[in-house]
Design a protein around this motif. Structure first.
Motif, short mmCIF file in Angstrom:
data_model
loop_
_atom_site.label_atom_id
_atom_site.label_comp_id
_atom_site.label_asym_id
_atom_site.label_seq_id
_atom_site.Cartn_x
_atom_site.Cartn_y
_atom_site.Cartn_z
N UNK A 1 0.80 -1.23 0.00
CA UNK A 1 0.00 0.00 0.00
C UNK A 1 0.83 1.28 0.00
N UNK A 2 2.12 1.20 0.29
CA UNK A 2 2.90 2.42 0.53
C UNK A 2 3.03 3.30 -0.70
N UNK A 3 2.88 2.74 -1.91
CA UNK A 3 3.02 3.52 -3.14
C UNK A 3 1.69 4.02 -3.69
N UNK A 4 0.62 3.84 -2.93
CA UNK A 4 -0.71 4.25 -3.39
C UNK A 4 -1.12 5.55 -2.68
N UNK A 5 -0.98 6.68 -3.34
CA UNK A 5 -1.25 7.94 -2.64
C UNK A 5 -2.70 8.14 -2.22
N UNK A 6 -3.63 7.43 -2.85
CA UNK A 6 -5.04 7.57 -2.46
C UNK A 6 -5.38 6.75 -1.22
N UNK A 7 -4.46 5.90 -0.79
CA UNK A 7 -4.68 5.00 0.35
C UNK A 7 -3.91 5.50 1.56
N UNK A 8 -4.50 5.41 2.73
CA UNK A 8 -3.81 5.79 3.96
C UNK A 8 -2.93 4.61 4.39
N UNK A 9 -1.91 4.35 3.57
CA UNK A 9 -1.09 3.17 3.78
C UNK A 9 0.30 3.46 4.30
N UNK A 10 0.60 4.72 4.61
CA UNK A 10 1.91 5.07 5.16
C UNK A 10 1.76 5.46 6.63
N UNK B 1 -9.94 19.63 -7.70
CA UNK B 1 -11.40 19.59 -7.87
C UNK B 1 -11.85 19.88 -9.29
N UNK B 2 -11.03 20.56 -10.11
CA UNK B 2 -11.42 20.84 -11.49
C UNK B 2 -11.58 19.56 -12.32
N UNK B 3 -11.07 18.43 -11.80
CA UNK B 3 -11.12 17.18 -12.55
C UNK B 3 -12.06 16.15 -11.93
N UNK B 4 -12.87 16.56 -10.99
CA UNK B 4 -13.74 15.60 -10.31
C UNK B 4 -14.84 15.06 -11.20
N UNK B 5 -15.06 15.70 -12.33
CA UNK B 5 -16.09 15.20 -13.24
C UNK B 5 -15.56 14.08 -14.13
N UNK B 6 -14.26 13.81 -14.08
CA UNK B 6 -13.67 12.73 -14.89
C UNK B 6 -13.51 11.48 -14.02
N UNK B 7 -14.02 10.36 -14.46
CA UNK B 7 -13.99 9.14 -13.66
C UNK B 7 -12.77 8.31 -13.99
N UNK B 8 -12.36 7.50 -12.99
CA UNK B 8 -11.27 6.54 -13.21
C UNK B 8 -10.00 7.20 -13.71
N UNK B 9 -9.30 6.48 -14.59
CA UNK B 9 -8.02 6.96 -15.12
C UNK B 9 -8.16 8.21 -15.97
N UNK B 10 -9.37 8.52 -16.38
CA UNK B 10 -9.56 9.70 -17.22
C UNK B 10 -9.04 10.96 -16.54
N UNK C 1 -4.57 4.36 -9.95
CA UNK C 1 -5.33 3.85 -11.10
C UNK C 1 -6.80 4.25 -11.08
N UNK C 2 -7.36 4.52 -9.93
CA UNK C 2 -8.76 4.93 -9.87
C UNK C 2 -8.93 6.44 -10.05
N UNK C 3 -7.82 7.17 -9.98
CA UNK C 3 -7.89 8.62 -10.09
C UNK C 3 -8.37 9.32 -8.83
N UNK C 4 -8.55 8.56 -7.73
CA UNK C 4 -9.11 9.15 -6.51
C UNK C 4 -8.19 10.21 -5.91
N UNK C 5 -6.89 9.98 -5.96
CA UNK C 5 -5.95 10.95 -5.40
C UNK C 5 -6.03 12.27 -6.16
N UNK C 6 -6.03 12.18 -7.47
CA UNK C 6 -6.12 13.40 -8.28
C UNK C 6 -7.43 14.13 -8.01
#
Length: 455
Positions: free
Chosen positions: A219-228, A408-417, A398-403
């Motif tokens: 999990x340590x390389x997944x910025x969207x996960x609280x893994x650190x 917020x300008x990109x919240x309308x784009x789902x997943x890797x988009x 990969x899910x784009x959740x971190x971005x």
């Protein structure tokens, strides 16, 4: 006879060898616990660093029963004056290993020469004191992997005992120092910082140890996960000592625990490198690229600082830094690569920005991490390593959740988009900036420059 414990990067009560040495030296007398707000360091530090120090000192004041003495001024003047005021026979410190810290301590020792006050250094902020891990020839290690093996084999002491009873000197702090600390905490636009202090550090470690440690390797390389662990800010200020962590890791057999130990070793390796090479704090460790051509920081640097480069994962990281005073380590590498290899800016410009805005800003880890990315540090051959901000984003987010969280300008784009808004008709519907450079072109330019410098 009364002793003085001068705190610096060790704002805690537990696992504190210098504190125990000060208590033993005092015998039946008392210990004066002192922190000096050095105006030179204070003024050079950014608002985030000052606020984190202020919050940490406020917590430490409680840990020392409200008797932490906080003075303002040049330590070479203040420390001897306090020692004289309380009739101390010794001044105790945790040994400093940074270039500036060692110069400061030498000035204080010089000021104490000719007095009856003994100077005593006990322990360091590291499990294994920098300079102690050597190869078979007695030389320091220049590469991490053999250093880690030798560091692990060297081993480290068990945590020092917790001093439950302390007879502490109660003298006045400087109001000027207290006012500076309060002012630091009231600054506008401060990030949302973690809870400060030893108790918070230990609680964070226990939560991570019990809930996330075993999954850390994955999990340590997944910025969207609280893994650190998010312990770096506490380690920086000394609210927890790495020995405390390593003692708990000793009974853990998971891959996550082993990987976490290796990450602690990276911190110790960089401290060792800085001790052996003080100039590397702000200059290239390796001189093979001394002829490298860089661009002058300009509007592109400001776009990078503010998270307006047009590359989503880069912008997410830079905005996270501004919002919370911390950035995920994988994203630190991506953003550093973008500045040095897409924008062709010499790494100290980025290192200074990070140090001023990170709650965990540590000169050894930060600046040598920057050099590792830039190709001028400890890694033998990273000059050709140019992180692609798109593929890095898609791989580790990969899910784009971190971005989407930080942009917020990109919240309308789902997943890797979310990682490539330029590929979608509505990608710029909410005023997200277009790319300030073409990565493919700048990668080629970076490699050309590195090739020219090496030849």
């Amino acid at each position: 006879m009364t002793s003085v414990l001068w705190l610096r990067r060790d704002l805690r009560r537990g696992d504190h060898p210098a504190l125990l040495a000060a208590r033993e030296a005092a015998g039946d007398d008392r210990v004066c616990v002192l922190f000096v707000v050095d105006p030179g360091l204070w003024e050079r530090g950014g608002p985030v660093r000052r606020a984190w120090l202020a919050a940490s000192l406020k917590a430490a004041q409680e840990d020392f029963d409200g008797r932490l003495v906080i003075r303002h001024g040049d330590p070479a003047t203040v420390v001897p004056a306090v020692a004289e005021e309380v009739g101390a026979g010794s001044v105790h410190v945790t040994r400093e290993v940074t270039p500036a810290g060692r110069r400061r301590d030498q000035r204080v020792q010089d000021a104490l020469d000719g007095t009856d006050v003994e100077w005593a250094e006990t322990g360091t902020p590291y499990a294994v004191g920098p300079g102690l891990v050597r190869n078979g020839s007695g030389d320091p290690y220049k590469v991490y992997t053999p250093f880690y093996r030798a560091w692990h084999e060297h081993g480290w002491p068990q945590p020092a005992a917790y001093p439950r009873s302390l007879d502490l000197v109660d003298i006045d702090s400087h109001q000027e120092a207290l006012d500076l600390l309060e002012e630091a905490l009231r600054q506008d636009d401060l990030p949302e910082m973690p809870e400060a202090g030893e108790k918070a550090a230990l609680a964070r470690w226990r939560d991570f140890r019990d809930e996330a440690l075993d999954d850390y390797d994955g999990d340590r390389d997944k910025p969207a996960t609280d893994g650190t662990s998010r312990l770096s800010a506490y380690l920086k200020i000394g609210a927890i000592h790495p020995r405390t962590i390593l003692a708990d890791l000793a009974s853990r057999r998971s891959q996550g625990a082993q990987t976490f130990e290796q990450e602690i070793a990276w911190r110790e390796f960089y401290a060792d490198v800085l001790l052996q090479n003080p100039r590397s704090a702000w200059h290239d460790l390796r001189q093979e690229l001394s002829g490298m051509r860089y661009d002058e920081p300009a509007d592109a640097l400001e776009a990078w600082q503010q998270g307006r480069t047009g590359y989503p994962v880069v912008d997410a990281g830079m905005r996270q830094l501004l919002a919370v005073g911390w950035m995920h380590n994988r994203v630190r590498m991506i953003t550093a690569s973008f500045l040095t290899k897409d924008l062709h800016v010499w790494w100290p410009a980025g290192a200074r920005w990070f140090l001023d805005r990170l709650v965990d800003g540590d000169i050894a880890s930060n600046n040598h991490g920057w050099q590792w990315v830039a190709g001028t540090g400890t890694d033998a051959s990273p000059y050709f390593r140019v992180f692609n901000p798109v593929t890095q984003g898609e791989r580790f987010d990969p899910t784009g959740d971190y971005v989407r969280r930080w942009v917020p300008e990109l919240r309308h784009l789902s997943g890797k988009a979310a990682h490539q808004p330029w590929k979608h008709d509505d990608g710029y519907a909410h005023d997200y900036p277009e790319r300030i450079v073409d990565h493919a072109e700048e990668r080629k330019e970076a490699l050309d420059r590195y090739g020219a410098a090496r030849s």
